[in-house]
Scaffold this motif. Structure first.
Motif, PDB file in Angstrom:
ATOM      1  N   ALA A 109       0.838  -1.201   0.000  1.00 42.87           N
ATOM      2  CA  ALA A 109       0.000   0.000   0.000  1.00 42.87           C
ATOM      3  C   ALA A 109       0.868   1.244   0.000  1.00 42.87           C
ATOM      4  O   ALA A 109       1.804   1.363   0.802  1.00 42.87           O
TER       5      ALA A 109
ATOM      6  N   GLU B  99      -2.912   5.715   2.753  1.00 45.10           N
ATOM      7  CA  GLU B  99      -3.785   5.247   3.825  1.00 45.10           C
ATOM      8  C   GLU B  99      -5.063   4.599   3.294  1.00 45.10           C
ATOM      9  O   GLU B  99      -5.571   3.638   3.872  1.00 45.10           O
TER      10      GLU B  99
ATOM     11  N   LYS C 134      -4.144   1.204   2.162  1.00 45.77           N
ATOM     12  CA  LYS C 134      -3.860   0.420   3.362  1.00 45.77           C
ATOM     13  C   LYS C 134      -5.151  -0.118   3.974  1.00 45.77           C
ATOM     14  O   LYS C 134      -5.238  -1.307   4.325  1.00 45.77           O
TER      15      LYS C 134
ATOM     16  N   GLN D 153      -6.190  -4.077   4.292  1.00 43.06           N
ATOM     17  CA  GLN D 153      -6.466  -4.658   5.598  1.00 43.06           C
ATOM     18  C   GLN D 153      -7.830  -5.335   5.619  1.00 43.06           C
ATOM     19  O   GLN D 153      -7.984  -6.424   6.175  1.00 43.06           O
TER      20      GLN D 153
ATOM     21  N   TRP E 174      -1.380  -8.539   8.117  1.00 41.67           N
ATOM     22  CA  TRP E 174      -0.888  -7.198   7.807  1.00 41.67           C
ATOM     23  C   TRP E 174       0.450  -6.961   8.490  1.00 41.67           C
ATOM     24  O   TRP E 174       0.682  -7.388   9.615  1.00 41.67           O
TER      25      TRP E 174
ATOM     26  N   GLU F 202       3.640  -3.786   8.831  1.00 41.31           N
ATOM     27  CA  GLU F 202       4.039  -2.423   8.517  1.00 41.31           C
ATOM     28  C   GLU F 202       5.183  -1.985   9.417  1.00 41.31           C
ATOM     29  O   GLU F 202       5.573  -2.678  10.371  1.00 41.31           O
TER      30      GLU F 202
ATOM     31  N   LYS G 182       3.298   2.223   3.021  1.00 44.27           N
ATOM     32  CA  LYS G 182       2.530   2.307   4.262  1.00 44.27           C
ATOM     33  C   LYS G 182       2.340   0.956   4.948  1.00 44.27           C
ATOM     34  O   LYS G 182       1.962   0.901   6.121  1.00 44.27           O
TER      35      LYS G 182
END
Length: 383
Positions: A97, A100, A103, A107, A122, A124, A140
């Motif tokens: 991603a 946002e 992302k 998710q 996920w 990050e 991200k």
């Protein structure tokens, strides 16, 4: 000359259908206008991405997952029988991603895939960069899909072709099928530049060229050509093991420190070649994703024509309006992934086994008129 089954198209879909048919005892001929694997199959990056591109659950996801599950056993058989190493890379894939909004979408995708019992999580920040140190810090986060793996597509195709030949499949290279022959509402064979060949059943597995051949039997198959351009880079040292899939490109690490970068999408064209614009775009996106790729060496570029449908799902199974005709086309860029399940299900259908799931991939699903129009038939067998 007469064959029990003629498969039109010598890509991975046609070869795999022929393999499963021959395994079941059928006498099969594969007719390819160029050479086996001359088009999209050999140009593929070899991703077995049953989860990476799926935005929502449904029949397509189920089809992809079922096909992915078939690879370990098939790979083992092909290795034992042909000795071809398909270079299966089990490192998994990351769907990345850049912002946002993306992302959040990824998710949510991971959550419904987990509810279906699939492996997805996920990752990050420091946890992501610890495992993937060369990945851009602007990313991200990533949806990690450890069961989405990849292999060497041309080797997979070669292994399947060799195994099919061992089982007695006859391959005709340089044999362009020009039309389907008709007799009393059913397909009775094919017309080629070298003459007519009769068959009890015919499968159209000719990729983006399937629609034109279907029209010669009066059947409208809404497939369009989608050109894809890709390139390969040589890296001085291995930078990553997983496949990276982002909005701008995908990066697929291969043997001998090569990385495949793909792919553009240009609809409604059969033109060949790779544009300078495509190379610039792909290189820019690849270096954006992995900055260290700016030190790589450009190796080659290529293009292929993929068969696309409006809902990005293939057309599979018998044609209700025309007897003895089966479709196995429209796989877009999932031909390698979907080859095992397509081969198995089409072979079973041709052997008389009912499979209600095939209705989700029939021509009727789009709600458009795909019926026979005899005015479009190029040639009939009048007997």
């Amino acid at each position: 000359m007469k064959h029990e089954v003629i498969v039109v198209g010598g890509g991975i879909i046609g070869c795999t259908i022929a393999y499963f048919l021959a395994q079941a005892g059928a006498e099969v001929a594969v007719m390819e206008r160029d050479h086996v694997g001359a088009h999209a199959s050999s140009a593929a990056a070899g991703m077995l991405g049953a989860q990476v591109e799926m935005s929502f659950p449904g029949p397509m996801v189920d089809l992809c997952l079922a096909s992915r599950r078939m690879f370990p056993e098939l790979q083992h058989e092909l290795w034992e029988q042909t000795g071809v190493d398909v270079e299966l890379n089990r490192a998994g894939m990351l769907r990345l991603a850049w912002d946002e909004e993306e992302k959040k979408r990824l998710q949510e995708r991971g959550q419904w895939q987990q509810r279906q019992g699939e492996c997805a999580h996920w990752c990050e920040g420091d946890a992501l960069w610890r495992d993937e140190p060369e990945l851009s810090r602007a990313v991200k986060g990533a949806l990690s899909l450890p069961l989405d793996v990849q292999l060497h597509a041309p080797r997979w195709l070669k292994a399947m072709e060799l195994r099919a030949r061992q089982l007695g499949v006859q391959f005709y290279s340089g044999m362009e099928v020009q039309a389907l022959l008709m007799r009393k509402g059913s397909v009775s064979g094919v017309e080629t530049a070298l003459g007519s060949f009769e068959a009890n059943q015919v499968v159209l597995a000719a990729g983006a060229w399937s629609a034109a051949l279907a029209r010669t039997a009066g059947v409208k198959v809404p497939i369009v050509p989608v050109k894809g351009e890709s390139l390969a880079l040589q890296v001085p040292v291995p930078l990553f093991n997983k496949t990276y899939f982002s909005k701008g490109c995908y990066l697929v690490p291969k043997a001998e420190q090569q990385v495949i970068v793909g792919a553009t999408e240009i609809h409604h064209t059969f033109t060949r070649g790779v544009s300078a614009e495509a190379i610039q775009l792909l290189l820019s996106e690849a270096i954006r994703l992995v900055p260290a790729l700016k030190e790589s060496t450009f190796l080659r570029s290529w293009s292929s024509i993929r068969p696309g449908s409006s809902d990005r799902m293939p057309f599979l199974g018998p044609v209700t309006e025309v007897g003895n005709l089966y479709l196995a086309c429209g796989h877009f860029r999932n031909g390698i992934l979907l080859s095992p399940i397509t081969g198995k299900w089409i072979a079973e259908a041709m052997m008389g086994k009912k499979n209600p799931v095939l209705s989700s991939f029939s021509l009727d699903r789009l709600g458009v008129d795909t019926g026979a129009d005899r005015r479009e038939v190029v040639k009939y067998d009048s007997n």
